[in-house]
Structures are given as structure tokens and as C-alpha cells.
Design a protein around this motif. Structure first.
Motif, mmCIF file in Angstrom:
data_model
loop_
_atom_site.group_PDB
_atom_site.id
_atom_site.type_symbol
_atom_site.label_atom_id
_atom_site.label_comp_id
_atom_site.label_asym_id
_atom_site.label_seq_id
_atom_site.Cartn_x
_atom_site.Cartn_y
_atom_site.Cartn_z
ATOM 1 N N VAL A 331 38.130 52.145 36.634
ATOM 2 C CA VAL A 331 37.944 51.090 37.639
ATOM 3 C C VAL A 331 39.237 50.294 37.726
ATOM 4 O O VAL A 331 39.683 49.721 36.721
ATOM 5 N N PRO A 332 39.886 50.252 38.886
ATOM 6 C CA PRO A 332 41.165 49.528 39.008
ATOM 7 C C PRO A 332 41.021 48.060 38.622
ATOM 8 O O PRO A 332 40.079 47.372 39.040
ATOM 9 N N ALA A 333 41.949 47.585 37.805
ATOM 10 C CA ALA A 333 41.903 46.196 37.343
ATOM 11 C C ALA A 333 42.363 45.247 38.437
ATOM 12 O O ALA A 333 43.254 45.554 39.222
ATOM 13 N N GLY A 334 41.714 44.085 38.488
ATOM 14 C CA GLY A 334 42.120 43.029 39.408
ATOM 15 C C GLY A 334 41.693 43.230 40.839
ATOM 16 O O GLY A 334 42.086 42.446 41.715
ATOM 17 N N ARG A 335 40.864 44.215 41.117
ATOM 18 C CA ARG A 335 40.447 44.486 42.487
ATOM 19 C C ARG A 335 39.301 43.560 42.877
ATOM 20 O O ARG A 335 38.377 43.324 42.097
ATOM 21 N N VAL A 336 39.347 43.033 44.089
ATOM 22 C CA VAL A 336 38.297 42.170 44.635
ATOM 23 C C VAL A 336 37.876 42.734 45.984
ATOM 24 O O VAL A 336 38.733 43.090 46.800
ATOM 25 N N SER A 337 36.576 42.812 46.227
ATOM 26 C CA SER A 337 36.101 43.376 47.497
ATOM 27 C C SER A 337 34.913 42.596 48.021
ATOM 28 O O SER A 337 34.050 42.141 47.251
ATOM 29 N N PHE A 372 33.639 54.175 45.341
ATOM 30 C CA PHE A 372 34.073 52.820 45.685
ATOM 31 C C PHE A 372 34.521 52.070 44.434
ATOM 32 O O PHE A 372 35.599 51.457 44.404
ATOM 33 N N PHE A 373 33.726 52.119 43.376
ATOM 34 C CA PHE A 373 34.080 51.417 42.148
ATOM 35 C C PHE A 373 35.331 51.997 41.493
ATOM 36 O O PHE A 373 36.126 51.259 40.901
ATOM 37 N N LEU A 374 35.500 53.291 41.596
ATOM 38 C CA LEU A 374 36.638 53.934 40.940
ATOM 39 C C LEU A 374 37.922 53.857 41.768
ATOM 40 O O LEU A 374 38.956 54.366 41.351
ATOM 41 N N GLY A 375 37.852 53.224 42.934
ATOM 42 C CA GLY A 375 39.042 53.043 43.752
ATOM 43 C C GLY A 375 39.396 54.237 44.608
ATOM 44 O O GLY A 375 40.473 54.274 45.216
#
Length: 469
Positions: A331-337, A372-375
């Protein structure tokens, strides 16, 4: 006569050599299954944590959960059902609670909770070798046959119903001769769950620390046994009465509620520290979220952030909750959606990430959000969902729009059916106060309603109170 030659033929040796990597691959797949630490809190409003605008502005910084958000992905449009029992049902089954007869908090007099016909995410994970433990508030059945250890969890410790029952023994007119007090229960699969201690106000202050301790103990045992684990830590805070552990009383200087928030952040930190100490940080999916929106009743009222409303309403303040997910290296760090996700999506998503199976013999409303969660995808796999409050279809959320068929501003008011649906643009009117005339939105929204109605004809709803057969 000489003995027959027992040496394998060259062909057999080749087949054996080919089988070795296949067997090794199977072992690697089993070992590669990620652990899951799922932390669910009770009635935490959207705006309570620091990364959602709360923390210090609510009297208590939340450094551990804020750090978790930075280490993983944070959603600003995570949605749950408006009530506790329906949300927990949806997380467990991947199905809207209206389908399962769990669409409202049970008030007694009926067979409460999930029927044994439902399949939970814990049952699916157990089937592929996971150790499963549940620690905390359940609220999906309070008798043998409908407790966590009847629904896929191998062991559990917690309360079968809810925290406001801790107030009963303090009431001057209460007597256990009329209604038995709630007990904290403990049990294992195949055994009778037994009461450990009465859930009164003293125990209400202590329980989350004990839930945290037991969750950590469970993880320690499974790591030692080299078995993948699914730990569901269902903390009881901040549900009323929002009373902090004695070790946190006065800690912030800003009252019980802030002290409780500091305690909640600390307990989450203890769980995260345990994952690190056990050396499984990179192998563990951590989820932190709430079962619905903010607490409503004073003096324990929570904060929905920029939204309006609280739990038991179809307003955004009742639906949107904090949601953090971390899986280092995945899961990419620091991602906001701000993409729409719903609690029912948890089952199919966790199933995909672990190799567990989603039932195929019933309607599953959840969608797989793993890409989606895994980028791997910018967009959620979902763009809409119907909003039920108990058995009333209150509204439909579609993209950045909400169409209300009923109005209900707080849980103490009955829903009022609207003569004309209220169409809300959540971008321009996040507090849902001024309906628009954008009637074109009704077309996709009514398609959502029609699809649900069609599904009910295919698979009738399970009435609330349905007994097991």
C-alpha cells in the motif's frame, strides 16, 4: 536370483524434480499470506483524529494514528452504515445488513444477530489456514450459536452487545432481578462462552486496555507458531459513556473525552508496536476505522468534522468515518483519496489479498478494492451505494451527489418522507442543507435503487429476528 533393480527411471527422476518447485511454491504461498490486524472503534467521528482535523483541536493529539496514516493510505470518503450492528454485519459478511436481518441495533425480544447461514470473513480466512481472534464489542448476537466463536473466530473476549449497558448498575432503580447485567464474555470455538466480569462503569474504563493486551498476546502466539493471523480488535471507545482508563484520567487536562481520545491513540500505538516487535510489520495489513459516525448524546458528543449529523442518520456525519490502511511495500505510503469505499468492501478485498474465498451462493454487495488500495488503480471499484437506516431506504450516494428520500437530522427524530427527493451536491454543500435542481442526477441514482430491488426478487431479504434452522 538377484534382487530386482529398485533405482527410479530417468523419467521418474525428472517428474520428481519438477514436483519440488511446485511443492515449494505451495509452501511459499501459504507462508506469504499476510497477517491482518483490523482495529475497529465504536462511534469515532470523522473529525476526531489529528489527520482529519481533530487531535489537538479536540484536546488530545493523536500522534500514533497520525503516523499510521502517513505510513499507509488514508480515505476521506470511507462509508459505513448509520448504526453499529448493521456496519459490523456488513464488514463481516460483505453484504448490506438489510439482506441479513441485521439492519438495526437489537433492542430485545427477537433472536438477535447473524444467522448461521451467513458466512463471515473470519470463516473464509479460517478455511485457508488463518488463526482468528476477536477481542472487543461484537453486537451481532449475544447467545451461544451467535457469538464470534460460532462465526469463524477461534477465540474471543469482549462484550456481546454495547457499552451503554455499563450504566445499568449505577441507576438507582435498576435491579438484576429484572434485567441481568451485561458480562464480559470469554470463549473458544466449540466451547460455551462464559462470563468473566460484570460490565459496569469500573470495567468500562478498563476494558480497552485488556482488549489490547489480549490482541497482542494472540499475535505473539501465532507468530511463535508461524501461523498467519486475523486479529479483529473491536475497541469500545468512544461509545458512551466515554470514560477513560484510570491511567489516563487528567492526562490531557481537557476532560474525560480528551483523556479517552489520548487513551485510544495509545492503545492503537501498543498494537502497532507489537507488530513491529514481533518482526511482522512488512507481513501485516493494518486497518483502522470506525463502525459509524460520531457519538450524538451529551456530554459525550463527538465531532463529524466538516459534515453534519451523527450516527443513526443518513447524513455524511453518520456515514463517513476515518479509515487508514497500511501494508509496507504494498500500500503506497502517504496516499490520500476521496474515492467512495464502503464497509461491505472489506470482505472481498481482504479475501483477494489473502487468497480466501468469497461465497458464491449468495449476493455479495462488497467489491474488491485491492487494486485501488495497492495503488494499481486511481479509482475506487465503487461509485455508489444505497443508504438504509434500519429498514428504510433513506438515500442513495452516487459520486459526489446524495439524493435523500427521507429527512432525519438526528437520531431522536423520526424519519420524514419527502414529497420531492432532495438532491445534494456534496462538493458545494457538504452539510447537506440546500437541495439543488439538478434532476438529471435522479437517473443514475434510481438505477441503483432498481438494481437493488431486482436483487431482492432474486434473493429475498432475511427478516430481523430470523432463528437459525
Amino acid at each position: 536370483m538377484e534382487p530386482r533393480n529398485r533405482r527410479p527411471s530417468i523419467a521418474l527422476l525428472v517428474l520428481a524434480l519438477l514436483a519440488i518447485p511446485a511443492a515449494a511454491s505451495a509452501r511459499e504461498r501459504a507462508q506469504a499470506r499476510p497477517n491482518i490486524l483490523f482495529i475497529l472503534v465504536d462511534n469515532l467521528g470523522y473529525g476526531e483524529l489529528g489527520v482529519y482535523g481533530g487531535g489537538a483541536t479536540r484536546g488530545a493529539p493523536t500522534p500514533r494514528l497520525d503516523r499510521l496514516a502517513a505510513e499507509g493510505m488514508r480515505l476521506t470518503n470511507m462509508n459505513m452504515e448509520p448504526q453499529c450492528t448493521p456496519s459490523r454485519s456488513g464488514i463481516m459478511t460483505g453484504r448490506f445488513a438489510i439482506r441479513s436481518g441485521t439492519y438495526a441495533v437489537p433492542l430485545g425480544g427477537v433472536a438477535e444477530g447473524l444467522t448461521r447461514r451467513e458466512t463471515t470473513v473470519a470463516e473464509s480466512l479460517s478455511a485457508v489456514g488463518y488463526a482468528t481472534g476477536y477481542f472487543g464489542k461484537w453486537h451481532l448476537g449475544s447467545t451461544d450459536g451467535r457469538l464470534p466463536t460460532d462465526q469463524g473466530f477461534q477465540e474471543w473476549y469482549g462484550i456481546p452487545r454495547t457499552s451503554d449497558e455499563a450504566l445499568w448498575p449505577e441507576h438507582s432503580q435498576y435491579t438484576p432481578d429484572i434485567v441481568k447485567p451485561e458480562s464480559v464474555l470469554e470463549g473458544r470455538h466449540g466451547q460455551h462462552s462464559h462470563g468473566v466480569v460484570t460490565y459496569d462503569l469500573e470495567e468500562r474504563r478498563l476494558i480497552d486496555a485488556e482488549l489490547t493486551r489480549r490482541s497482542i498476546d494472540f499475535m505473539e502466539r501465532q507468530v511463535k507458531a508461524k501461523k498467519p493471523f486475523f486479529v479483529f480488535t473491536s475497541l469500545t471507545q468512544p461509545h458512551l459513556p466515554s470514560l477513560p482508563n484510570p491511567a489516563f484520567v487528567g492526562k490531557t487536562g481537557n476532560g474525560d473525552w480528551a483523556d479517552m481520545l489520548a487513551e485510544l491513540d495509545f492503545n492503537a500505538g501498543q498494537l502497532l508496536d507489537a507488530v513491529d516487535r514481533l518482526g511482522v510489520r512488512g507481513d501485516t495489513i493494518v486497518v483502522f476505522t470506525s463502525d459509524n459516525g460520531a457519538e450524538f448524546l451529551e456530554p459525550w458528543a463527538g465531532w463529524p468534522g466538516p459534515w453534519r449529523g451523527a450516527y443513526n442518520t443518513a447524513l455524511e456525519g453518520g456515514l463517513r468515518v476515518p479509515f487508514l490502511i497500511r501494508w509496507p511495500g504494498h500500500v503506497p505510503a502517504g496516499r490520500v483519496s476521496n474515492e467512495i469505499v464502503h464497509g461491505v468492501d472489506m470482505f472481498p478485498t481482504l479475501a483477494r489479498l489473502t487468497g480466501a474465498r468469497v461465497p458464491r451462493d449468495r449476493i455479495i454487495d462488497g467489491v474488491d478494492q485491492s487494486a485501488f488500495f495497492l495503488g494499481r488503480a486511481d479509482k475506487s471499484a465503487r461509485e455508489s451505494f444505497p443508504i438504509w437506516n434500519q429498514d428504510i431506504l433513506m438515500a442513495v450516494k452516487w459520486r459526489n451527489w446524495k439524493v435523500h428520500f427521507y429527512r432525519q437530522d438526528n437520531m431522536l427524530e423520526p424519519p420524514l418522507e419527502l414529497l420531492v427527493p432532495h438532491i445534494i451536491n456534496l462538493y458545494t454543500d457538504p452539510r447537506e442543507e440546500t437541495p439543488t435542481v439538478d434532476t438529471w442526477v435522479l437517473s443514475p441514482v434510481l438505477e441503483v435503487v432498481a438494481a437493488f430491488e431486482k436483487s431482492v426478487k432474486k434473493e429475498p431479504l432475511i427478516p430481523m429476528g430470523t432463528p437459525d434452522r
